[in-house]
Enzyme design. Structure first.
Site, PDB file in Angstrom:
ATOM      1  CG  ASP A   3      10.183 112.674 -35.240  1.00  0.00           C
ATOM      2  OD1 ASP A   3      11.126 111.856 -35.280  1.00  0.00           O
ATOM      3  OD2 ASP A   3       8.989 112.334 -35.416  1.00  0.00           O
ATOM      4  CB  CYS A  35      18.396  96.464 -38.215  1.00  0.00           C
ATOM      5  SG  CYS A  35      18.307  98.221 -37.843  1.00  0.00           S
ATOM      6  N   GLY A  52      16.605  89.562 -33.492  1.00  0.00           N
ATOM      7  CA  GLY A  52      15.341  90.304 -33.570  1.00  0.00           C
ATOM      8  C   GLY A  52      15.676  91.753 -33.826  1.00  0.00           C
ATOM      9  CB  ALA A  71      24.218  79.496 -29.803  1.00  0.00           C
ATOM     10  CG  PHE A 104      27.354 100.402 -40.958  1.00  0.00           C
ATOM     11  CD1 PHE A 104      26.927  99.277 -41.643  1.00  0.00           C
ATOM     12  CD2 PHE A 104      27.831 101.482 -41.695  1.00  0.00           C
ATOM     13  CE1 PHE A 104      26.989  99.212 -43.030  1.00  0.00           C
ATOM     14  CE2 PHE A 104      27.894 101.431 -43.088  1.00  0.00           C
ATOM     15  CZ  PHE A 104      27.476 100.287 -43.755  1.00  0.00           C
ATOM     16  CG  LEU A 105      23.522 103.664 -34.917  1.00  0.00           C
ATOM     17  CD1 LEU A 105      22.456 102.966 -34.111  1.00  0.00           C
ATOM     18  CD2 LEU A 105      23.488 105.134 -34.613  1.00  0.00           C
TER      19      LEU A 105
HETATM   20  P1  NAD Z   1      12.790 105.004 -35.556  1.00  0.00           P
HETATM   21  O1  NAD Z   1      11.464 104.438 -35.875  1.00  0.00           O
HETATM   22  O2  NAD Z   1      13.346 104.849 -34.178  1.00  0.00           O
HETATM   23  O3  NAD Z   1      12.798 106.568 -35.888  1.00  0.00           O
HETATM   24  C1  NAD Z   1      12.281 107.111 -37.038  1.00  0.00           C
HETATM   25  C2  NAD Z   1      11.779 108.501 -36.715  1.00  0.00           C
HETATM   26  O4  NAD Z   1      11.392 109.140 -37.923  1.00  0.00           O
HETATM   27  C3  NAD Z   1      10.551 108.508 -35.820  1.00  0.00           C
HETATM   28  O5  NAD Z   1      10.779 109.343 -34.705  1.00  0.00           O
HETATM   29  C4  NAD Z   1       9.438 109.084 -36.720  1.00  0.00           C
HETATM   30  O6  NAD Z   1       8.492 109.822 -36.009  1.00  0.00           O
HETATM   31  C5  NAD Z   1      10.240 109.942 -37.670  1.00  0.00           C
HETATM   32  N1  NAD Z   1       9.572 110.245 -38.929  1.00  0.00           N
HETATM   33  C6  NAD Z   1       8.831 109.432 -39.717  1.00  0.00           C
HETATM   34  N2  NAD Z   1       8.422 110.103 -40.808  1.00  0.00           N
HETATM   35  C7  NAD Z   1       8.933 111.342 -40.741  1.00  0.00           C
HETATM   36  C8  NAD Z   1       8.883 112.485 -41.585  1.00  0.00           C
HETATM   37  N3  NAD Z   1       8.248 112.472 -42.737  1.00  0.00           N
HETATM   38  N4  NAD Z   1       9.514 113.597 -41.185  1.00  0.00           N
HETATM   39  C9  NAD Z   1      10.191 113.616 -40.015  1.00  0.00           C
HETATM   40  N5  NAD Z   1      10.278 112.583 -39.173  1.00  0.00           N
HETATM   41  C10 NAD Z   1       9.659 111.449 -39.538  1.00  0.00           C
HETATM   42  O7  NAD Z   1      13.792 104.381 -36.621  1.00  0.00           O
HETATM   43  P2  NAD Z   1      15.344 104.043 -36.419  1.00  0.00           P
HETATM   44  O8  NAD Z   1      15.491 102.793 -35.658  1.00  0.00           O
HETATM   45  O9  NAD Z   1      16.057 105.258 -35.981  1.00  0.00           O
HETATM   46  O10 NAD Z   1      15.735 103.705 -37.935  1.00  0.00           O
HETATM   47  C11 NAD Z   1      15.802 104.698 -38.921  1.00  0.00           C
HETATM   48  C12 NAD Z   1      16.448 104.103 -40.156  1.00  0.00           C
HETATM   49  O11 NAD Z   1      17.807 103.740 -39.865  1.00  0.00           O
HETATM   50  C13 NAD Z   1      15.792 102.830 -40.656  1.00  0.00           C
HETATM   51  O12 NAD Z   1      15.879 102.785 -42.049  1.00  0.00           O
HETATM   52  C14 NAD Z   1      16.648 101.726 -40.050  1.00  0.00           C
HETATM   53  O13 NAD Z   1      16.617 100.531 -40.801  1.00  0.00           O
HETATM   54  C15 NAD Z   1      18.023 102.354 -40.119  1.00  0.00           C
HETATM   55  N6  NAD Z   1      18.957 101.865 -39.104  1.00  0.00           N
HETATM   56  C16 NAD Z   1      18.525 101.629 -37.844  1.00  0.00           C
HETATM   57  C17 NAD Z   1      19.429 101.180 -36.890  1.00  0.00           C
HETATM   58  C18 NAD Z   1      18.978 100.869 -35.494  1.00  0.00           C
HETATM   59  O14 NAD Z   1      19.735 100.228 -34.766  1.00  0.00           O
HETATM   60  N7  NAD Z   1      17.781 101.291 -35.074  1.00  0.00           N
HETATM   61  C19 NAD Z   1      20.773 100.999 -37.225  1.00  0.00           C
HETATM   62  C20 NAD Z   1      21.183 101.292 -38.525  1.00  0.00           C
HETATM   63  C21 NAD Z   1      20.266 101.727 -39.462  1.00  0.00           C
END
Ligand code: NAD
Length: 442
Positions: free
Chosen positions: A31, A261, A258, A253, A153-154
């Protein structure tokens, strides 16, 4: 044992890293935020997710999972790189891809051997091709690579179970060989694997989220109709859900969806469609119903307590759903703002989200437990269906409140039972019993 690199240690990245290491792979997670990586090295999780700390600790101790901020270290010797960075909503509703772009540039500059780049982030259709262009344009030396889309899809709150027992794994690539190698990585999960092209895989993710959001807005619309016609949406959902064509899930309902996603993904899909000259009217309506649901909660609270000026509102639950501390686009934020605009004083309690929430809601007083919260309140408003709220001591709550009024934005209580306890109770779409202390009275 495969060597895997995961970029981004958020909800998706950290769960991906922990679960793949638990399957016996050697995983290095990266990260750009140093505090997160330093914290992880000391066993401190950057997010709350049930079971995650135990899984991370176990695999770190077994020597299969490590953390770094260095791309050079993360990519060296790796065959698979998962991109799991955020793709937040841009100013016009489009997905903001600058984190994906930064990650792709770094990968390109540090790769020294053939690599499969797997996109787990939710990205607009066409992003896989764009990532390939970025990598090609930023490589220091021409090393072969392949891009595969593997949307995640988690669900937060049950992320580990969802990751390890997925309904399906979707893989999209222009290279059948690369898709097959990534499929091999997922075989241990024993889920059906759908292999398709890049764009279709990217679309499957958006279509899935848009469908689930549609289900929620659909049942919220039905709830509002139920309320006018004297039907109970909770029982309507049960009756509908037994039909396997409909299914039980996402038929609750409430105050609307929110999180990080659904709001952004529905908007991004509508944006992609509109960009191509289409008018995605179903998606627009899904979003409109969801916005209205938050406003309607405030209208109903006003109907319960009258003029909000000076009224003390106790919010039970702040995170956008239970078992997570994620406050991104949580309905509680909008509802608190709307109530405050009418002069209400807001207090809140949430089992895990208060630390994050207090930075987003500076004028909301955080309370240590539900009973302290209830003391002197004019109305309790339930916004997250945490299990611990289901078995609260109702008589104790009632006696602590200034007036025993409950607005149940998640339908966790039964109207008749609440009336028996002496509450003035209103749920969402529970029929004519709303706003009364006597079901027969209306
Ligand atoms: P998040 O914001 O919790 O985590 C993203 C991480 O990426 C952060 O820790 C950030 O510091 C890091 N980051 C940003 N730029 C970076 C870089 N250049 N190099 C390394 N690290 C970097 O996001 P999330 O909720 O885990 O979601 C990630 C993706 O997965 C999104 O596209 C989201 O739509 C998708 N997604 C999320 C969920 C969910 O439930 N949160 C479920 C399915 C898909």
């Amino acid at each position: 044992m495969k060597q895997i690199c995961v970029i981004g240690v958020g909800y998706v990245g950290l769960v991906t890293a922990a679960c793949f290491s638990d399957l016996g792979n050697r995983v290095i997670a990266l990260d750009v935020v140093e505090e997160k990586i330093e914290g992880l090295k000391q066993g401190k999780m950057p997010i709350y997710e049930p079971g995650l700390k135990e899984l991370v600790d176990h695999n770190v101790q077994a020597g299969r999972l490590s953390f770094t901020t260095s791309y050079a270290e993360a990519i060296e010797g790796t065959e698979f790189v998962f991109i799991a960075v955020g793709t937040p909503m841009g100013g016009d509703g489009e997905a903001d891809l600058h984190y994906v772009e930064a990650a792709a540039c770094e990968i390109a500059q540090h790769m020294t051997a053939p690599l499969i780049i797997i996109n787990k982030s939710t990205v607009p259709v066409g992003t896989g091709d764009w990532v390939a262009d970025i990598v090609r344009g930023n490589q220091k030396q021409p090393v072969p690579f392949w891009v595969v889309s593997c949307p995640e899809f988690l669900r937060e709150g049950s992320a580990i179970g969802d990751f390890t027992q997925p309904h399906r794994t979707v893989l999209g690539s222009l290279s059948p060989e690369a898709a097959e190698k990534v499929a091999q990585l997922h075989l241990a999960l024993r889920a059906p694997i759908v292999i398709t092209d890049l764009r279709t895989a990217e679309m499957i993710k958006y279509a899935s989220n848009a469908f689930l959001a549609t289900k929620i807005s659909f049942i919220n619309e039905i709830a509002n109709i139920c309320e006018c016609l004297g039907a109970d949406v909770k029982e309507v959902s049960i009756g509908m859900g037994y039909d396997s064509r409909i299914g039980k899930q996402f038929l609750d309902a409430g105050v609307g969806y929110g999180g990080s996603c659904f709001p952004k993904d529905v908007k991004a899909l509508a944006y992609m469609a509109a960009e191509k000259g289409l008018h995605p009217q179903l998606l627009y309506t899904v979003m409109e119903i969801n916005d209205d649901q938050r406003k309607m909660a405030v209208t109903h609270i006003k109907q319960l307590v009258g003029d909000l000026k000076g009224k003390v509102v106790g919010m039970l639950g702040l995170s956008f759903k239970p078992n997570t501390d994620d406050m991104r686009d949580a309905p509680s934020i909008t509802i608190a703002q709307l109530l405050q605009a009418e002069g209400a004083v807001i207090r809140a309690y949430d089992p895990v989200a208060m630390e994050i929430a207090s930075t987003l809601m500076p004028n909301v007083e955080m309370m240590p437990d539900p009973y302290t919260l209830a003391q002197g309140c004019d109305v309790l408003v339930i916004l997250t269906e945490w299990n611990e709220f289901k078995q609260l001591d109702k008589p104790r709550l009632r006696d602590l409140m200034r007036s025993p009024v409950v607005y149940d934005g998640r339908n966790i209580y039964e109207p008749d039972e609440m009336v028996k306890y002496g509450f003035i109770y209103r749920g969402v779409g529970r029929g004519f019993s709303e706003i009364t202390t006597d079901r027969e009275a209306v």
